[in-house]
Design a protein around this motif. Structure first.
Motif, mmCIF file in Angstrom:
data_model
loop_
_atom_site.group_PDB
_atom_site.id
_atom_site.type_symbol
_atom_site.label_atom_id
_atom_site.label_comp_id
_atom_site.label_asym_id
_atom_site.label_seq_id
_atom_site.Cartn_x
_atom_site.Cartn_y
_atom_site.Cartn_z
ATOM 1 N N ARG A 88 0.841 -1.206 0.000
ATOM 2 C CA ARG A 88 0.000 0.000 0.000
ATOM 3 C C ARG A 88 0.875 1.255 0.000
ATOM 4 O O ARG A 88 0.637 2.196 -0.761
ATOM 5 N N THR A 89 1.883 1.263 0.880
ATOM 6 C CA THR A 89 2.772 2.420 0.995
ATOM 7 C C THR A 89 3.540 2.647 -0.304
ATOM 8 O O THR A 89 3.627 3.776 -0.790
ATOM 9 N N ARG A 92 1.260 4.068 -2.935
ATOM 10 C CA ARG A 92 0.837 5.428 -2.623
ATOM 11 C C ARG A 92 1.986 6.431 -2.795
ATOM 12 O O ARG A 92 1.791 7.526 -3.319
ATOM 13 N N GLU A 93 3.189 6.049 -2.365
ATOM 14 C CA GLU A 93 4.295 6.997 -2.325
ATOM 15 C C GLU A 93 5.211 6.953 -3.545
ATOM 16 O O GLU A 93 5.964 7.896 -3.776
#
Length: 155
Positions: A88-89, A92-93
């Motif tokens: 997820r990170t 997202r990033e």
């Protein structure tokens, strides 16, 4: 979602999820410039680096092609919530478009099943996307039960 007209469908288990997200199984050296030509800005690898089919020096090869690289090694017998949180990170990033791969696209398809469900995709639609690659609940793989449990934790 099927491959687009310029997608390298000959890459193992290639799948285009949307305009910014593609997935596949193992990557070979010749795939690096092909992904760069597609405009991929970030590659996320969920396979273990010591897998016999893993691409040696994958991070360096993508860096040389100007593509960001994240490695989230997911043991095939023990996927867990920390791996999903790391994905997820990274999604997202990290820069977009993104290509996420493992060896057979089994890890990736199960993780995206969970992500699709979290994002509100209907279960039959999320299930159909995963089933294009594999179905852990019916797989004969000895570790399929771990993946069926992981998939079953989707909301």
């Amino acid at each position: 979602m099927s491959a687009g007209p310029s997608d390298p469908a000959d890459i193992r288990a290639w799948q285009r999820l949307d305009e910014r997200t593609t997935t596949s199984g193992r990557i070979v050296a010749g795939d690096v410039p092909r992904l760069a030509a597609l405009g991929v800005a970030h590659v996320i690898n969920l396979a273990l680096a010591d897998h016999p089919e893993a691409l040696p020096d994958e991070a360096a090869m993508f860096a040389a092609a100007g593509i960001a690289y994240s490695h989230i090694p997911v043991p095939f017998d023990a996927p867990d919530e920390t791996h999903l949180a790391a994905l997820r990170t990274a999604l997202r990033e990290g820069p977009q478009p993104v290509h996420v791969h493992c060896i057979l696209n089994w890890r990736v398809s199960a993780f995206f099943y969970r992500l699709h469900r979290e994002r509100g995709m209907a279960e039959p639609e999320a299930r159909a996307l995963m089933a294009q690659i594999w179905e852990p609940e019916t797989s004969a793989n000895p570790h399929a039960a771990a993946w069926a449990g992981f998939v079953g934790r989707a909301g």
